[in-house]
Design a protein around this motif. Structure first.
Motif, mmCIF file in Angstrom:
data_model
loop_
_atom_site.group_PDB
_atom_site.id
_atom_site.type_symbol
_atom_site.label_atom_id
_atom_site.label_comp_id
_atom_site.label_asym_id
_atom_site.label_seq_id
_atom_site.Cartn_x
_atom_site.Cartn_y
_atom_site.Cartn_z
ATOM 1 N N LEU A 232 -0.453 6.779 0.507
ATOM 2 C CA LEU A 232 0.342 6.190 1.586
ATOM 3 C C LEU A 232 0.004 4.718 1.772
ATOM 4 O O LEU A 232 0.894 3.878 1.979
ATOM 5 C CB LEU A 232 0.096 6.955 2.889
ATOM 6 C CG LEU A 232 0.556 8.415 2.923
ATOM 7 C CD1 LEU A 232 0.175 9.051 4.249
ATOM 8 C CD2 LEU A 232 2.052 8.521 2.696
ATOM 9 N N LEU A 233 -1.279 4.379 1.686
ATOM 10 C CA LEU A 233 -1.694 2.983 1.817
ATOM 11 C C LEU A 233 -1.151 2.141 0.674
ATOM 12 O O LEU A 233 -0.724 0.998 0.870
ATOM 13 C CB LEU A 233 -3.217 2.893 1.860
ATOM 14 C CG LEU A 233 -3.866 3.302 3.183
ATOM 15 C CD1 LEU A 233 -5.340 3.572 2.986
ATOM 16 C CD2 LEU A 233 -3.669 2.211 4.229
ATOM 17 N N ALA A 234 -1.165 2.688 -0.546
ATOM 18 C CA ALA A 234 -0.635 1.953 -1.692
ATOM 19 C C ALA A 234 0.866 1.722 -1.541
ATOM 20 O O ALA A 234 1.375 0.624 -1.817
ATOM 21 C CB ALA A 234 -0.933 2.720 -2.978
ATOM 22 N N ALA A 235 1.585 2.744 -1.083
ATOM 23 C CA ALA A 235 3.028 2.589 -0.875
ATOM 24 C C ALA A 235 3.317 1.533 0.183
ATOM 25 O O ALA A 235 4.248 0.721 0.040
ATOM 26 C CB ALA A 235 3.627 3.937 -0.461
ATOM 27 N N TRP A 236 2.518 1.509 1.227
ATOM 28 C CA TRP A 236 2.694 0.496 2.282
ATOM 29 C C TRP A 236 2.357 -0.901 1.785
ATOM 30 O O TRP A 236 3.051 -1.871 2.075
ATOM 31 C CB TRP A 236 1.801 0.863 3.463
ATOM 32 C CG TRP A 236 1.760 -0.165 4.552
ATOM 33 C CD1 TRP A 236 2.765 -0.513 5.397
ATOM 34 C CD2 TRP A 236 0.625 -0.964 4.918
ATOM 35 N NE1 TRP A 236 2.342 -1.485 6.276
ATOM 36 C CE2 TRP A 236 1.032 -1.780 6.007
ATOM 37 C CE3 TRP A 236 -0.679 -1.063 4.457
ATOM 38 C CZ2 TRP A 236 0.161 -2.685 6.617
ATOM 39 C CZ3 TRP A 236 -1.546 -1.960 5.061
ATOM 40 C CH2 TRP A 236 -1.119 -2.764 6.140
ATOM 41 N N ALA A 237 1.277 -1.013 1.002
ATOM 42 C CA ALA A 237 0.843 -2.321 0.511
ATOM 43 C C ALA A 237 1.876 -2.958 -0.401
ATOM 44 O O ALA A 237 2.099 -4.170 -0.357
ATOM 45 C CB ALA A 237 -0.489 -2.185 -0.217
ATOM 46 N N PHE A 238 2.515 -2.148 -1.233
ATOM 47 C CA PHE A 238 3.503 -2.676 -2.184
ATOM 48 C C PHE A 238 4.928 -2.609 -1.647
ATOM 49 O O PHE A 238 5.887 -2.764 -2.405
ATOM 50 C CB PHE A 238 3.394 -1.927 -3.506
ATOM 51 C CG PHE A 238 2.135 -2.221 -4.259
ATOM 52 C CD1 PHE A 238 2.012 -3.395 -4.988
ATOM 53 C CD2 PHE A 238 1.060 -1.351 -4.209
ATOM 54 C CE1 PHE A 238 0.840 -3.681 -5.676
ATOM 55 C CE2 PHE A 238 -0.116 -1.625 -4.894
ATOM 56 C CZ PHE A 238 -0.227 -2.802 -5.625
ATOM 57 N N ASP A 239 5.044 -2.370 -0.328
ATOM 58 C CA ASP A 239 6.341 -2.402 0.347
ATOM 59 C C ASP A 239 7.341 -1.453 -0.303
ATOM 60 O O ASP A 239 8.510 -1.800 -0.529
ATOM 61 C CB ASP A 239 6.896 -3.832 0.353
ATOM 62 C CG ASP A 239 7.920 -4.036 1.460
ATOM 63 O OD1 ASP A 239 7.957 -3.207 2.395
ATOM 64 O OD2 ASP A 239 8.694 -5.014 1.393
#
Length: 286
Positions: A232-239
């Motif tokens: 989830l954090l990776a998806a948020w970081a890469f928009d």
């Protein structure tokens, strides 16, 4: 290996032999085990979380190079992922210590590493949040950060000298508390609710509310949740599409779980107390 000196006819020990004997005679308290290596990985992740919070969020804000004017996504996500990795190391060092040999200084290393990863790192994250967010009040953020740090210090100190029933923690475990604190920050709520929620988590860490230890199925569930949180954090970081919504949902679940467990524990304690009272009254009846 002993060699006889032909001139003095006395024996002397070669350097290699001395080193071998020193290794053999090394106190057990100075020998690291596999569990200790995992514990040191925990400390390293916590320190690197502080590093990324500083270089990726605080310094760009102070130098005016942060175009977003708030928490930099990539650096914030990296810092939190490192805290999650620290939680994985903390989970496995206990499992390995129970299965394999653990050095006498393992408990001390674990407390010191937890202080870095789940005390200093989340407290510093809260501190930087108060510096970079426009609606935050720096002085109150400093107070909240200090409260989090002291709560973890007190919790770890109490853990070393208080005995509780097997399979339970007294107070919210510091890894769970750290992840809940950063989840509250990432939810981007108004400043006052964020501050109150952070202080509430700090109180839960030093409270007497019982939390189950992550063993067996619970350990697998915790590991699965950590992996999902990283995604989830990776998806948020890469928009990624829906990344903000997914992260908000994950953070909200983390906070809700932290709040629900004490309610269940309190309800169970009340029911146990009532049951004991009924048994005592029944025993007094003729």
């Amino acid at each position: 290996m002993t060699v006889i000196d032909p001139e003095t006819q006395t024996g002397w020990v070669t350097e290699a032999a001395e080193e071998g004997e020193e290794t053999d005679n090394m106190p057990l308290s100075l020998r690291l085990s596999i569990a200790d290596a995992l514990t040191l990985g925990n400390a390293t992740c916590g320190f690197m979380a502080v590093y990324f919070t500083t270089t990726g969020i605080l310094i760009p804000h102070l130098t005016g190079s942060d175009e977003s004017g708030g928490m930099a996504r990539h650096s914030a996500a990296t810092a939190v992922i490192l805290m999650l990795c620290a939680a994985v190391f903390d989970l496995f060092d206990g499992l390995v210590a129970r299965k394999l040999r653990s050095s006498p200084m393992g408990a001390e290393l674990d407390n010191l590493s937890d202080l870095i990863s789940f005390g200093l790192a989340p407290a510093y994250f809260v501190l930087v949040y108060g510096l970079v967010e426009s609606d935050a009040h720096q002085r109150f953020s400093v107070v909240a950060a200090v409260v989090v740090l002291l709560a973890v210090v007190l919790r770890l100190a109490r853990f070393s000298c208080v005995t509780v029933r097997d399979g339970m923690f007294q107070g919210m475990p510091s890894p769970f508390g750290a992840l809940t604190v950063v989840s509250i920050v990432l939810l981007e709520l108004p400043f006052v609710p964020t501050l109150l929620a952070i202080v509430g988590v700090a109180w839960l860490m030093v409270s007497r509310v019982e939390y189950p230890k992550p063993r067996g199925i619970l350990a697998v569930a915790m590991l699965s949740w950590i992996v999902l949180a990283m995604a989830l954090l990776a998806a948020w970081a890469f928009d990624a599409p829906g990344g903000q919504l997914l992260l908000g949902t994950g953070c909200a679940l983390q906070v809700v779980t932290g709040a629900v467990i004490p309610l269940f524990a309190t309800a169970r304690r009340v029911n146990t107390f009532r049951g004991n009272r009924r048994e005592a009254r029944a025993a007094q009846l003729p």
